[in-house]
Design a protein around this motif. Structure first.
Motif, PDB file in Angstrom:
ATOM      1  N   ALA A   1       0.835  -1.203   0.000  1.00 51.86           N
ATOM      2  CA  ALA A   1       0.000   0.000   0.000  1.00 51.86           C
ATOM      3  C   ALA A   1       0.872   1.257   0.000  1.00 51.86           C
ATOM      4  CB  ALA A   1      -0.931  -0.008   1.209  1.00 51.86           C
ATOM      5  N   LYS A   2       1.893   1.275   0.843  1.00 52.96           N
ATOM      6  CA  LYS A   2       2.792   2.425   0.892  1.00 52.96           C
ATOM      7  C   LYS A   2       3.599   2.542  -0.402  1.00 52.96           C
ATOM      8  CE  LYS A   2       3.282   2.969   5.851  1.00 52.96           C
ATOM      9  NZ  LYS A   2       4.224   3.251   6.934  1.00 52.96           N
ATOM     10  N   TRP A   3       3.943   1.409  -0.991  1.00 52.06           N
ATOM     11  CA  TRP A   3       4.682   1.388  -2.257  1.00 52.06           C
ATOM     12  C   TRP A   3       3.859   2.061  -3.359  1.00 52.06           C
ATOM     13  CZ3 TRP A   3       9.389   0.753  -4.101  1.00 52.06           C
ATOM     14  CH2 TRP A   3       9.566   0.462  -5.444  1.00 52.06           C
ATOM     15  N   LYS A   4       2.580   1.730  -3.432  1.00 50.23           N
ATOM     16  CA  LYS A   4       1.688   2.324  -4.447  1.00 50.23           C
ATOM     17  C   LYS A   4       1.586   3.836  -4.269  1.00 50.23           C
ATOM     18  CE  LYS A   4       0.348  -1.143  -6.963  1.00 50.23           C
ATOM     19  NZ  LYS A   4       1.008  -1.292  -8.251  1.00 50.23           N
ATOM     20  N   VAL A   5       1.454   4.286  -3.027  1.00 51.35           N
ATOM     21  CA  VAL A   5       1.382   5.727  -2.746  1.00 51.35           C
ATOM     22  C   VAL A   5       2.683   6.407  -3.185  1.00 51.35           C
ATOM     23  CG1 VAL A   5       1.264   7.448  -0.891  1.00 51.35           C
ATOM     24  CG2 VAL A   5      -0.283   5.486  -0.876  1.00 51.35           C
ATOM     25  N   LEU A   6       3.806   5.775  -2.885  1.00 55.92           N
ATOM     26  CA  LEU A   6       5.105   6.328  -3.288  1.00 55.92           C
ATOM     27  C   LEU A   6       5.227   6.372  -4.810  1.00 55.92           C
ATOM     28  CD1 LEU A   6       7.939   7.378  -2.656  1.00 55.92           C
ATOM     29  CD2 LEU A   6       8.690   4.982  -2.476  1.00 55.92           C
ATOM     30  N   GLN A   7       4.806   5.301  -5.483  1.00 56.00           N
ATOM     31  CA  GLN A   7       4.849   5.290  -6.944  1.00 56.00           C
ATOM     32  C   GLN A   7       4.035   6.449  -7.527  1.00 56.00           C
ATOM     33  OE1 GLN A   7       3.590   1.132  -7.567  1.00 56.00           O
ATOM     34  NE2 GLN A   7       5.385   0.963  -8.902  1.00 56.00           N
ATOM     35  N   GLU A   8       2.854   6.673  -6.970  1.00 58.24           N
ATOM     36  CA  GLU A   8       2.002   7.763  -7.443  1.00 58.24           C
ATOM     37  C   GLU A   8       2.687   9.111  -7.249  1.00 58.24           C
ATOM     38  OE1 GLU A   8      -1.812   7.440  -5.500  1.00 58.24           O
ATOM     39  OE2 GLU A   8      -2.152   5.436  -6.341  1.00 58.24           O
ATOM     40  N   ARG A   9       3.288   9.294  -6.095  1.00 53.40           N
ATOM     41  CA  ARG A   9       3.953  10.574  -5.803  1.00 53.40           C
ATOM     42  C   ARG A   9       5.134  10.821  -6.748  1.00 53.40           C
ATOM     43  NH1 ARG A   9       5.490  13.174   0.015  1.00 53.40           N
ATOM     44  NH2 ARG A   9       6.281  15.119  -0.839  1.00 53.40           N
ATOM     45  N   ILE A  10       5.973   9.814  -6.923  1.00 58.13           N
ATOM     46  CA  ILE A  10       7.139   9.952  -7.806  1.00 58.13           C
ATOM     47  C   ILE A  10       6.674  10.164  -9.249  1.00 58.13           C
ATOM     48  CG2 ILE A  10       9.174   8.776  -8.746  1.00 58.13           C
ATOM     49  CD1 ILE A  10       9.601   9.661  -5.861  1.00 58.13           C
ATOM     50  N   SER A  11       5.654   9.432  -9.658  1.00 59.22           N
ATOM     51  CA  SER A  11       5.111   9.566 -11.008  1.00 59.22           C
ATOM     52  C   SER A  11       4.647  10.996 -11.273  1.00 59.22           C
ATOM     53  CB  SER A  11       3.952   8.583 -11.197  1.00 59.22           C
ATOM     54  OG  SER A  11       3.350   8.755 -12.452  1.00 59.22           O
ATOM     55  N   LYS A  12       3.964  11.591 -10.308  1.00 59.76           N
ATOM     56  CA  LYS A  12       3.484  12.969 -10.456  1.00 59.76           C
ATOM     57  C   LYS A  12       4.643  13.958 -10.464  1.00 59.76           C
ATOM     58  CE  LYS A  12      -1.078  12.229  -8.494  1.00 59.76           C
ATOM     59  NZ  LYS A  12      -1.915  12.365  -7.296  1.00 59.76           N
ATOM     60  N   GLU A  13       5.595  13.771  -9.554  1.00 63.61           N
ATOM     61  CA  GLU A  13       6.721  14.704  -9.460  1.00 63.61           C
ATOM     62  C   GLU A  13       7.574  14.716 -10.723  1.00 63.61           C
ATOM     63  OE1 GLU A  13       9.153  14.645  -5.946  1.00 63.61           O
ATOM     64  OE2 GLU A  13       7.403  14.545  -4.634  1.00 63.61           O
ATOM     65  N   PHE A  14       7.735  13.551 -11.340  1.00 57.43           N
ATOM     66  CA  PHE A  14       8.583  13.451 -12.530  1.00 57.43           C
ATOM     67  C   PHE A  14       7.763  13.414 -13.817  1.00 57.43           C
ATOM     68  CE2 PHE A  14      11.427  12.117  -9.189  1.00 57.43           C
ATOM     69  CZ  PHE A  14      12.636  12.676  -9.572  1.00 57.43           C
ATOM     70  N   GLU A  15       6.431  13.535 -13.674  1.00 59.25           N
ATOM     71  CA  GLU A  15       5.533  13.486 -14.830  1.00 59.25           C
ATOM     72  C   GLU A  15       5.879  12.301 -15.731  1.00 59.25           C
ATOM     73  OE1 GLU A  15       5.655  17.326 -16.714  1.00 59.25           O
ATOM     74  OE2 GLU A  15       4.916  18.335 -14.930  1.00 59.25           O
ATOM     75  N   SER A  16       5.856  11.107 -15.118  1.00 64.40           N
ATOM     76  CA  SER A  16       6.241   9.886 -15.827  1.00 64.40           C
ATOM     77  C   SER A  16       5.313   8.735 -15.432  1.00 64.40           C
ATOM     78  CB  SER A  16       7.683   9.518 -15.472  1.00 64.40           C
ATOM     79  OG  SER A  16       7.773   9.172 -14.105  1.00 64.40           O
ATOM     80  N   ASP A  17       5.583   7.575 -16.024  1.00 64.37           N
ATOM     81  CA  ASP A  17       4.853   6.368 -15.660  1.00 64.37           C
ATOM     82  C   ASP A  17       5.201   5.988 -14.223  1.00 64.37           C
ATOM     83  OD1 ASP A  17       3.868   6.232 -18.255  1.00 64.37           O
ATOM     84  OD2 ASP A  17       5.502   4.923 -18.926  1.00 64.37           O
ATOM     85  N   PHE A  18       4.427   5.044 -13.673  1.00 67.59           N
ATOM     86  CA  PHE A  18       4.728   4.543 -12.333  1.00 67.59           C
ATOM     87  C   PHE A  18       6.127   3.916 -12.344  1.00 67.59           C
ATOM     88  CE2 PHE A  18       0.743   3.850  -9.576  1.00 67.59           C
ATOM     89  CZ  PHE A  18       0.256   5.097  -9.916  1.00 67.59           C
ATOM     90  N   PRO A  19       7.005   4.351 -11.452  1.00 63.29           N
ATOM     91  CA  PRO A  19       8.356   3.785 -11.430  1.00 63.29           C
ATOM     92  C   PRO A  19       8.369   2.384 -10.809  1.00 63.29           C
ATOM     93  CG  PRO A  19       8.091   5.378  -9.682  1.00 63.29           C
ATOM     94  CD  PRO A  19       6.822   5.408 -10.475  1.00 63.29           C
ATOM     95  N   ASP A  20       9.194   1.519 -11.382  1.00 62.78           N
ATOM     96  CA  ASP A  20       9.375   0.201 -10.789  1.00 62.78           C
ATOM     97  C   ASP A  20      10.542   0.266  -9.797  1.00 62.78           C
ATOM     98  OD1 ASP A  20      11.692   0.199 -12.370  1.00 62.78           O
ATOM     99  OD2 ASP A  20      10.962  -1.360 -13.732  1.00 62.78           O
ATOM    100  N   LEU A  21      10.902  -0.860  -9.245  1.00 66.91           N
ATOM    101  CA  LEU A  21      11.958  -0.900  -8.233  1.00 66.91           C
ATOM    102  C   LEU A  21      13.288  -0.406  -8.790  1.00 66.91           C
ATOM    103  CD1 LEU A  21      12.768  -1.579  -5.344  1.00 66.91           C
ATOM    104  CD2 LEU A  21      13.072  -3.960  -6.054  1.00 66.91           C
ATOM    105  N   LYS A  22      13.610  -0.761 -10.028  1.00 61.81           N
ATOM    106  CA  LYS A  22      14.879  -0.322 -10.624  1.00 61.81           C
ATOM    107  C   LYS A  22      14.940   1.199 -10.734  1.00 61.81           C
ATOM    108  CE  LYS A  22      16.005  -4.431 -13.293  1.00 61.81           C
ATOM    109  NZ  LYS A  22      16.309  -4.976 -14.625  1.00 61.81           N
ATOM    110  N   VAL A  23      13.840   1.804 -11.133  1.00 61.77           N
ATOM    111  CA  VAL A  23      13.810   3.266 -11.245  1.00 61.77           C
ATOM    112  C   VAL A  23      13.978   3.901  -9.864  1.00 61.77           C
ATOM    113  CG1 VAL A  23      12.361   5.255 -11.841  1.00 61.77           C
ATOM    114  CG2 VAL A  23      12.460   3.280 -13.370  1.00 61.77           C
ATOM    115  N   MET A  24      13.312   3.347  -8.872  1.00 61.78           N
ATOM    116  CA  MET A  24      13.444   3.875  -7.509  1.00 61.78           C
ATOM    117  C   MET A  24      14.899   3.770  -7.029  1.00 61.78           C
ATOM    118  SD  MET A  24      10.490   4.951  -6.473  1.00 61.78           S
ATOM    119  CE  MET A  24       8.755   4.618  -6.237  1.00 61.78           C
ATOM    120  N   LEU A  25      15.542   2.632  -7.316  1.00 61.35           N
ATOM    121  CA  LEU A  25      16.942   2.467  -6.933  1.00 61.35           C
ATOM    122  C   LEU A  25      17.827   3.475  -7.654  1.00 61.35           C
ATOM    123  CD1 LEU A  25      17.253  -1.420  -6.782  1.00 61.35           C
ATOM    124  CD2 LEU A  25      17.166   0.178  -4.852  1.00 61.35           C
ATOM    125  N   PHE A  26      17.553   3.706  -8.926  1.00 59.46           N
ATOM    126  CA  PHE A  26      18.309   4.700  -9.685  1.00 59.46           C
ATOM    127  C   PHE A  26      18.164   6.082  -9.035  1.00 59.46           C
ATOM    128  CE2 PHE A  26      18.269   8.016 -12.978  1.00 59.46           C
ATOM    129  CZ  PHE A  26      19.581   7.928 -13.418  1.00 59.46           C
TER     130      PHE A  26
END
Length: 114
Positions: free
Chosen positions: A8-33
């Motif tokens: 649940a927290k992962w999904k919220v984080l994906q949404e936040r990062i997606s909005k901030e970077f105006e991109s698709d939902f980031p996967d684990l590799k993108v988050m690590l990058f």
């Protein structure tokens, strides 16, 4: 955290990062990058494929350092951090690895956003 809470927290984080970077939902590799870029401290720029892999390694070491597996040895002449394995990492299953990394990523960004 329970897996359902992590997810649940992962999904919220994906949404936040997606909005901030105006991109698709980031996967684990993108988050690590992103964590690797943050930890390197040189800001966004063009990185080679090898550098991107090294940034994800930096992120992995940084996250696992929270559990006592790695410690920062120092920076090389180019300012890139080097980590030392100080405790063997248990042989987690793939699912356990994924949940562990998601949990650590969520905690990392909670610290940044708080």
């Amino acid at each position: 955290m329970k897996p359902s809470e992590i997810n649940a927290k992962w999904k919220v984080l994906q949404e936040r990062i997606s909005k901030e970077f105006e991109s698709d939902f980031p996967d684990l590799k993108v988050m690590l990058f992103l964590i690797g870029v943050q930890e390197l401290g040189k800001g966004p720029k063009k990185y080679s494929k090898r550098q991107k892999e090294e940034l994800m390694h930096i992120a992995t070491c940084r996250l696992l350092s929270e559990m006592g597996f790695y410690e920062l040895e120092g920076l090389d002449q180019d300012g890139w951090p080097h980590w030392k394995l100080i405790k063997a990492i248990p042989p987690y299953t793939m699912l356990e690895q994924e949940m562990l990394m998601k949990s650590l990523v969520v905690s990392y960004f909670e610290d940044i956003y708080s």
